[in-house]
Design a protein around this motif. Structure first.
Motif, PDB file in Angstrom:
ATOM      1  N   ILE A 132       0.778  -1.194   0.017  1.00  0.00           N
ATOM      2  CA  ILE A 132       0.099  -0.019   0.022  1.00  0.00           C
ATOM      3  C   ILE A 132       0.887   1.201  -0.093  1.00  0.00           C
ATOM      4  O   ILE A 132       0.524   2.239  -0.702  1.00  0.00           O
ATOM      5  CB  ILE A 132      -0.951   0.156   1.173  1.00  0.00           C
ATOM      6  CG1 ILE A 132      -2.069  -0.967   0.890  1.00  0.00           C
ATOM      7  CG2 ILE A 132      -1.754   1.278   1.400  1.00  0.00           C
ATOM      8  CD1 ILE A 132      -2.731  -1.411   2.337  1.00  0.00           C
ATOM      9  N   PHE A 133       2.108   1.079   0.633  1.00  0.00           N
ATOM     10  CA  PHE A 133       2.736   2.602   0.907  1.00  0.00           C
ATOM     11  C   PHE A 133       4.097   2.634  -0.107  1.00  0.00           C
ATOM     12  O   PHE A 133       4.948   3.202   0.093  1.00  0.00           O
ATOM     13  CB  PHE A 133       3.204   2.823   2.263  1.00  0.00           C
ATOM     14  CG  PHE A 133       2.069   2.861   3.035  1.00  0.00           C
ATOM     15  CD1 PHE A 133       1.192   4.237   2.658  1.00  0.00           C
ATOM     16  CD2 PHE A 133       1.711   1.890   3.933  1.00  0.00           C
ATOM     17  CE1 PHE A 133       0.009   4.277   3.600  1.00  0.00           C
ATOM     18  CE2 PHE A 133       0.298   2.253   5.053  1.00  0.00           C
ATOM     19  CZ  PHE A 133      -0.024   3.496   4.714  1.00  0.00           C
ATOM     20  N   SER A 134       4.224   1.248  -0.857  1.00  0.00           N
ATOM     21  CA  SER A 134       5.590   1.392  -1.743  1.00  0.00           C
ATOM     22  C   SER A 134       5.414   2.339  -2.691  1.00  0.00           C
ATOM     23  O   SER A 134       4.165   2.965  -3.113  1.00  0.00           O
ATOM     24  CB  SER A 134       5.766  -0.137  -2.163  1.00  0.00           C
ATOM     25  OG  SER A 134       4.690  -0.624  -3.085  1.00  0.00           O
ATOM     26  N   ASP A 135       6.368   2.595  -3.494  1.00  0.00           N
ATOM     27  CA  ASP A 135       6.315   3.290  -4.626  1.00  0.00           C
ATOM     28  C   ASP A 135       5.591   2.492  -5.664  1.00  0.00           C
ATOM     29  O   ASP A 135       5.635   1.421  -5.997  1.00  0.00           O
ATOM     30  CB  ASP A 135       7.821   3.584  -5.284  1.00  0.00           C
ATOM     31  CG  ASP A 135       7.901   4.775  -6.453  1.00  0.00           C
ATOM     32  OD1 ASP A 135       7.291   4.526  -7.486  1.00  0.00           O
ATOM     33  OD2 ASP A 135       8.294   5.852  -6.101  1.00  0.00           O
ATOM     34  N   GLU A 145      -2.448   6.413  -4.161  1.00  0.00           N
ATOM     35  CA  GLU A 145      -3.620   6.455  -2.920  1.00  0.00           C
ATOM     36  C   GLU A 145      -3.202   6.015  -1.778  1.00  0.00           C
ATOM     37  O   GLU A 145      -3.924   6.559  -0.644  1.00  0.00           O
ATOM     38  CB  GLU A 145      -4.837   5.444  -3.355  1.00  0.00           C
ATOM     39  CG  GLU A 145      -5.579   5.839  -4.642  1.00  0.00           C
ATOM     40  CD  GLU A 145      -6.198   7.390  -4.338  1.00  0.00           C
ATOM     41  OE1 GLU A 145      -6.853   7.549  -3.566  1.00  0.00           O
ATOM     42  OE2 GLU A 145      -6.031   8.253  -5.554  1.00  0.00           O
ATOM     43  N   GLY A 146      -2.316   5.271  -1.384  1.00  0.00           N
ATOM     44  CA  GLY A 146      -2.047   4.932  -0.091  1.00  0.00           C
ATOM     45  C   GLY A 146      -1.198   6.107   0.684  1.00  0.00           C
ATOM     46  O   GLY A 146      -1.537   6.490   1.664  1.00  0.00           O
ATOM     47  N   TRP A 147      -0.216   6.749  -0.143  1.00  0.00           N
ATOM     48  CA  TRP A 147       0.115   8.045   0.159  1.00  0.00           C
ATOM     49  C   TRP A 147      -0.783   9.058   0.451  1.00  0.00           C
ATOM     50  O   TRP A 147      -0.645   9.602   1.555  1.00  0.00           O
ATOM     51  CB  TRP A 147       1.367   8.602  -0.769  1.00  0.00           C
ATOM     52  CG  TRP A 147       2.723   7.613  -0.986  1.00  0.00           C
ATOM     53  CD1 TRP A 147       2.805   6.600  -0.244  1.00  0.00           C
ATOM     54  CD2 TRP A 147       3.347   7.534  -2.143  1.00  0.00           C
ATOM     55  NE1 TRP A 147       4.041   5.825  -0.702  1.00  0.00           N
ATOM     56  CE2 TRP A 147       4.321   6.454  -1.817  1.00  0.00           C
ATOM     57  CE3 TRP A 147       3.362   8.431  -3.153  1.00  0.00           C
ATOM     58  CZ2 TRP A 147       5.414   6.367  -2.748  1.00  0.00           C
ATOM     59  CZ3 TRP A 147       4.355   8.201  -4.178  1.00  0.00           C
ATOM     60  CH2 TRP A 147       5.402   7.094  -3.922  1.00  0.00           C
ATOM     61  N   PHE A 153       3.983  11.283   0.992  1.00  0.00           N
ATOM     62  CA  PHE A 153       4.525  11.192  -0.275  1.00  0.00           C
ATOM     63  C   PHE A 153       5.842  10.163  -0.136  1.00  0.00           C
ATOM     64  O   PHE A 153       6.292  10.012   0.818  1.00  0.00           O
ATOM     65  CB  PHE A 153       4.895  12.529  -0.867  1.00  0.00           C
ATOM     66  CG  PHE A 153       5.910  13.202  -0.367  1.00  0.00           C
ATOM     67  CD1 PHE A 153       7.319  13.107  -0.630  1.00  0.00           C
ATOM     68  CD2 PHE A 153       5.445  14.178   0.503  1.00  0.00           C
ATOM     69  CE1 PHE A 153       8.360  13.797   0.234  1.00  0.00           C
ATOM     70  CE2 PHE A 153       6.215  14.838   1.603  1.00  0.00           C
ATOM     71  CZ  PHE A 153       7.693  14.694   1.225  1.00  0.00           C
ATOM     72  N   GLY A 154       5.838   9.858  -1.466  1.00  0.00           N
ATOM     73  CA  GLY A 154       7.224   8.567  -1.279  1.00  0.00           C
ATOM     74  C   GLY A 154       8.503   9.272  -1.117  1.00  0.00           C
ATOM     75  O   GLY A 154       8.484  10.717  -1.205  1.00  0.00           O
TER      76      GLY A 154
END
Length: 166
Positions: A132-135, A145-147, A153-154
């Motif tokens: 969900i939070f990876s690039d 959407e996760g960010w 942000f990544g």
């Protein structure tokens, strides 16, 4: 080295390669068999109606499968992911996929009470959150959407290719 020693060594090396290939083939079949179970667990942990994007919307099962089958991933952890899903399937007598949300919750809470189940669920949770939070280059966190859900942000610099190794 004598001819005999050479032939014995060659046979052992050839056999070990064959055994490894069979192991990978068997593991791939096992992983394919438990993929729906893992995806259902991910979706139960991250459903549509939560503040975070759902596991299904973020394509977390594909991320998990690509991650744990990557050549750099620990084989013992890959085995643990497979066996944990197989154990969950055994515990539910093959009915996990047909259970409603309340039944799944009860079964997963029961599984969580065991040391093995708790560790397995934590691993699935970690891999799902990584998805969900990876690039987005890694195939999940669709349109970031996760960010966005956590107003973040990544990291920078962003990766330019999916995997450097393997």
């Amino acid at each position: 080295m004598t001819r005999r020693d050479f032939l014995v060594t060659s046979a052992v090396v050839g056999l070990s390669t064959s055994i490894q290939a069979q192991g990978v083939s068997i593991e791939s079949k096992e992983l394919k068999a438990v993929e729906p179970i893992i995806a259902a667990v991910q979706q139960h942990m991250f459903p549509r109606e939560s503040k975070l994007p759902s596991a299904k919307a973020m394509n977390t099962i594909t991320f998990l499968l690509e991650t744990i089958t990557h050549s750099s991933y620990d084989r013992d952890i890959r085995r643990f992911v497979i066996e944990g899903a197989q154990e969950l399937e055994r515990r539910t007598e093959g009915k996990f996929l047909t259970m409603d949300s309340a039944e799944k919750e009860r079964v997963l809470r029961s599984y969580e009470e065991t040391s093995y189940g708790s560790n397995w669920l934590a691993r699935i949770m970690t891999l799902t959150m990584e998805a969900i939070f990876s690039d987005p280059i890694y195939g999940s966190n669709i349109v970031q959407e996760g960010w966005k859900a956590v107003e973040s942000f990544g990291g920078l610099p962003r990766p330019k290719q999916r995997y450097i190794y393997g």
